[in-house]
Design an enzyme around this catalytic site. Sequence first.
Site, short mmCIF file in Angstrom:
data_model
loop_
_atom_site.label_atom_id
_atom_site.label_comp_id
_atom_site.label_asym_id
_atom_site.label_seq_id
_atom_site.Cartn_x
_atom_site.Cartn_y
_atom_site.Cartn_z
N ARG A 1 -64.32 31.79 -6.41
CA ARG A 1 -65.07 30.64 -6.95
C ARG A 1 -64.34 29.35 -6.63
NH1 ARG A 1 -65.11 28.92 -13.11
NH2 ARG A 1 -63.13 28.14 -12.31
N GLY A 2 -63.03 29.32 -6.89
CA GLY A 2 -62.25 28.12 -6.69
C GLY A 2 -62.26 27.22 -7.91
N THR B 1 -55.68 29.62 2.89
CA THR B 1 -56.45 29.19 1.73
C THR B 1 -57.45 28.09 2.10
OG1 THR B 1 -54.81 27.54 1.04
CG2 THR B 1 -54.56 29.77 0.19
N TYR B 2 -58.33 27.82 1.15
CA TYR B 2 -59.48 26.95 1.39
C TYR B 2 -59.47 25.85 0.35
CZ TYR B 2 -64.46 26.15 2.60
OH TYR B 2 -65.66 25.64 3.04
N GLU C 1 -49.70 34.58 2.89
CA GLU C 1 -50.75 33.58 2.65
C GLU C 1 -50.21 32.18 2.93
OE1 GLU C 1 -53.43 34.13 -0.65
OE2 GLU C 1 -53.00 32.07 -1.32
N HIS D 1 -57.70 35.62 -16.34
CA HIS D 1 -58.06 34.29 -15.86
C HIS D 1 -58.04 33.32 -17.05
CE1 HIS D 1 -60.44 31.00 -14.15
NE2 HIS D 1 -60.21 31.52 -12.96
N TYR E 1 -56.45 39.12 -12.01
CA TYR E 1 -55.48 38.32 -12.76
C TYR E 1 -54.70 39.20 -13.73
CZ TYR E 1 -58.59 34.92 -10.73
OH TYR E 1 -59.33 34.21 -9.82
#
Length: 292
Positions: free
Chosen positions: A106-107, A47-48, A16, A150, A146
């Site tokens: 979601r971010g 990634t974004y 990544e 999370h 996670y």
Amino acid sequence: MKIRKILNQQRTISFEFFPPREADGVPGVIDVVKDLQRFNPDFVSVTYGAGGGTRAFTEEITMRLKAETDLDVMAHLTCVAQNRADVHGVLQRLQTAGIENVIALRGDRPPDLADAEPGPDEFPHATDLITHIRDNFDFGIAGACYPEGHTESESLDTDIAYARMKQDLGADFLITQLFYDNAYFYDLLDRAAAAGINIPIIPGVLPILSTPQIRRFTSLCGATIPTELDVRLERYADDNRAVREIGIEHATRQAEDLWANGVPGIHFYVLNRRYSVSHILESLNINGHNGK
């Protein structure tokens, strides 16, 4: 190729990367990706940047890698602080470029919108984004999970219920948040199996580069640094070279144990650096894994 098909055929190694803040940093990222191609990754991801200008660089790097290499590329896509039309537009451009895989997230909300509720024209959750992708496109879809829960989940039970929802709505596989104690990953697998999750769960491994950096990362995502590792990181906190070697040693042990226990793949968070992951993979001797 859809990553789900690769996972049906073999165990995977993947990398990544993240986009630079400025356009002149794009070639450097491309160079690192191309250099790490020698390890035959089964896919790479980019990634974004939620709420920032790096989104365009994510698209650029993803599309360039698709055009200039034979790599299978997975684009990250977050839905936070964006309207549905913008998100749909990104998906259309990725599709036109021949990208076949997306990880739907979601971010994190930008700092100036941290306490704001999602707007009426936003996808509130990753599950809503997964549904939109499934209903409107033919991408392979990944989701996140996670090992330690999370940070916003009420409980581990609630957290695993959302992971199950991602599967039911169309996710082909899940990639975990970073962790430094494999026991948390194996516990996640047990909870996932009990919840009826049967899609592959790929562990995400982040080699440590510096003590302040990893303390910041783990504080943000809620990951635990094991006591013995934490003591060593503190002892060499002012020596980034020593910490990098500690990070390589620890990540190698993690990966050896995960691989020996039959994980479907390992996803390395490279942080656009080639040194650590190169040494880890050379130590593991899984270059050209499964005959690829």
